[in-house]
Design an enzyme around this catalytic site. Structure first.
Site, PDB file in Angstrom:
ATOM      1  N   HIS A  36       3.937  -0.740  16.498  1.00 20.43           N
ATOM      2  CA  HIS A  36       3.644  -0.903  15.072  1.00 20.43           C
ATOM      3  C   HIS A  36       3.137  -2.314  14.785  1.00 20.43           C
ATOM      4  O   HIS A  36       3.865  -3.296  14.965  1.00 20.43           O
ATOM      5  CB  HIS A  36       4.935  -0.618  14.288  1.00 20.43           C
ATOM      6  CG  HIS A  36       4.816  -0.748  12.826  1.00 20.43           C
ATOM      7  ND1 HIS A  36       5.685  -1.513  12.073  1.00 20.43           N
ATOM      8  CD2 HIS A  36       3.949  -0.191  11.940  1.00 20.43           C
ATOM      9  CE1 HIS A  36       5.365  -1.431  10.808  1.00 20.43           C
ATOM     10  NE2 HIS A  36       4.319  -0.637  10.691  1.00 20.43           N
ATOM     11  N   HIS A  78      -2.335  -5.801   6.883  1.00 22.31           N
ATOM     12  CA  HIS A  78      -1.570  -4.711   6.294  1.00 22.31           C
ATOM     13  C   HIS A  78      -1.534  -4.790   4.769  1.00 22.31           C
ATOM     14  O   HIS A  78      -1.793  -3.810   4.071  1.00 22.31           O
ATOM     15  CB  HIS A  78      -0.145  -4.694   6.839  1.00 22.31           C
ATOM     16  CG  HIS A  78       0.710  -3.623   6.240  1.00 22.31           C
ATOM     17  ND1 HIS A  78       1.439  -3.810   5.075  1.00 22.31           N
ATOM     18  CD2 HIS A  78       0.945  -2.351   6.622  1.00 22.31           C
ATOM     19  CE1 HIS A  78       2.083  -2.689   4.775  1.00 22.31           C
ATOM     20  NE2 HIS A  78       1.795  -1.790   5.692  1.00 22.31           N
TER      21      HIS A  78
END
Length: 290
Positions: A36, A78
């Protein structure tokens, strides 16, 4: 020295080909590991160094997030702002690439580093032939993503996320979806049986299941996906994504039975994790990875 480099390169290539093959095998019992945002404990998230660490570690896929700069360049980020992960402040869309690269990224501990924000093209060139990439936060940019994947000849080593319904995707992108390796992200808490079955009916290679409760019909009948030729992708990062069957349960509480093992038992053959090194070790010990 040359022999050692050649041997290492061959090892990366062999692993890369194994991963690509596994992504086509819905009935395989092996489990792929997705890091991740990369190896963010040891390098800034979504950075080139995080990607290089994943390659060296033997991670199967690295998950990345995309945003667009003021001058229309796709970069890895992100959040909508740079506040958390870079030196500056404000929306990423307010900055040109040059302005962003005049600053540095922060590490996982929030401290400044010497690493720069990478472009999507740069990341794909580093990853090319070495590791597969799971692209998230990219729904507004499918056309731009596709163009770069074609340009870098890396279309065959990515999975592209969408959290929209099949109908939304058809309205916005239509037949374009046939050209990209499309992975629906399905909320078992919120989507209807019709929405889920719409996705099953188009037989994507991979489907991501997200759930805050572990009582869903689909978690207890994972053979539905397997029979449709679909690999199941689950997350172990935090509770709202996997009903508390998390990395922390496995690592901090030393209870992989109720974490990674539970996900695998309920159909996961791809697991996204914030603990890639530990998950790889666990899978290899149980003969679930190469």
């Amino acid at each position: 020295m040359a022999q050692k480099v050649e041997k290492a390169t061959y090892s990366f290539q062999k692993h890369f080909q194994w991963v690509k093959n596994e992504l086509q095998q819905p009935n395989s019992t092996k489990v792929l590991v997705v890091a991740h945002r990369g190896d963010w404990r040891n390098a800034p998230e979504n950075s080139v160094q995080a990607l290089k660490n994943c390659i060296e570690m033997g991670v199967d896929l690295m998950e990345i997030d995309l945003k667009m700069t003021k001058d229309s360049i796709l970069v890895l980020m992100h959040d909508n702002t740079i506040n958390r992960t870079m030196e500056g402040n404000g929306p990423i869309s307010d900055y040109t690439l040059a302005e962003l690269q005049s600053m540095t990224l922060k590490g996982g501990n929030g401290c400044p580093t010497k690493h720069k924000i990478p472009t999507f093209k740069e990341i794909m060139l580093v990853a090319k032939g070495k590791i597969c990439i799971n692209i998230d936060k990219c729904y507004p940019f499918y056309h731009e993503v596709y163009k770069i994947l074609k340009e870098t000849n890396t279309l065959d080593q990515v999975i592209i996320n969408s959290e929209k319904t099949y109908q939304d995707n058809q309205i916005k992108y239509g037949k374009f979806l046939d050209s990209i390796p499309f992975k629906p992200v399905v909320s078992l808490d919120n989507l209807s049986h019709k929405d889920i079955n719409d996705y099953i009916s188009i037989h994507p290679k991979v489907m991501e299941l997200v759930f805050s409760k572990d009582s869903s019909f689909y978690l207890h009948h994972s053979e539905i996906f397997r029979k449709a030729g679909i690999k199941i992708f689950m997350n172990a990062m935090w509770s709202s994504l996997s009903a508390d069957h998390t990395d922390d349960q496995a690592v901090e509480l030393n209870d992989p039975t109720n974490s990674w093992q539970w996900l695998i038992k309920h159909g996961a053959t791809i697991i996204q994790t914030d603990r890639p090194k530990q998950l790889l070790q666990y899978l290899r010990q149980h003969h679930l990875h190469i």
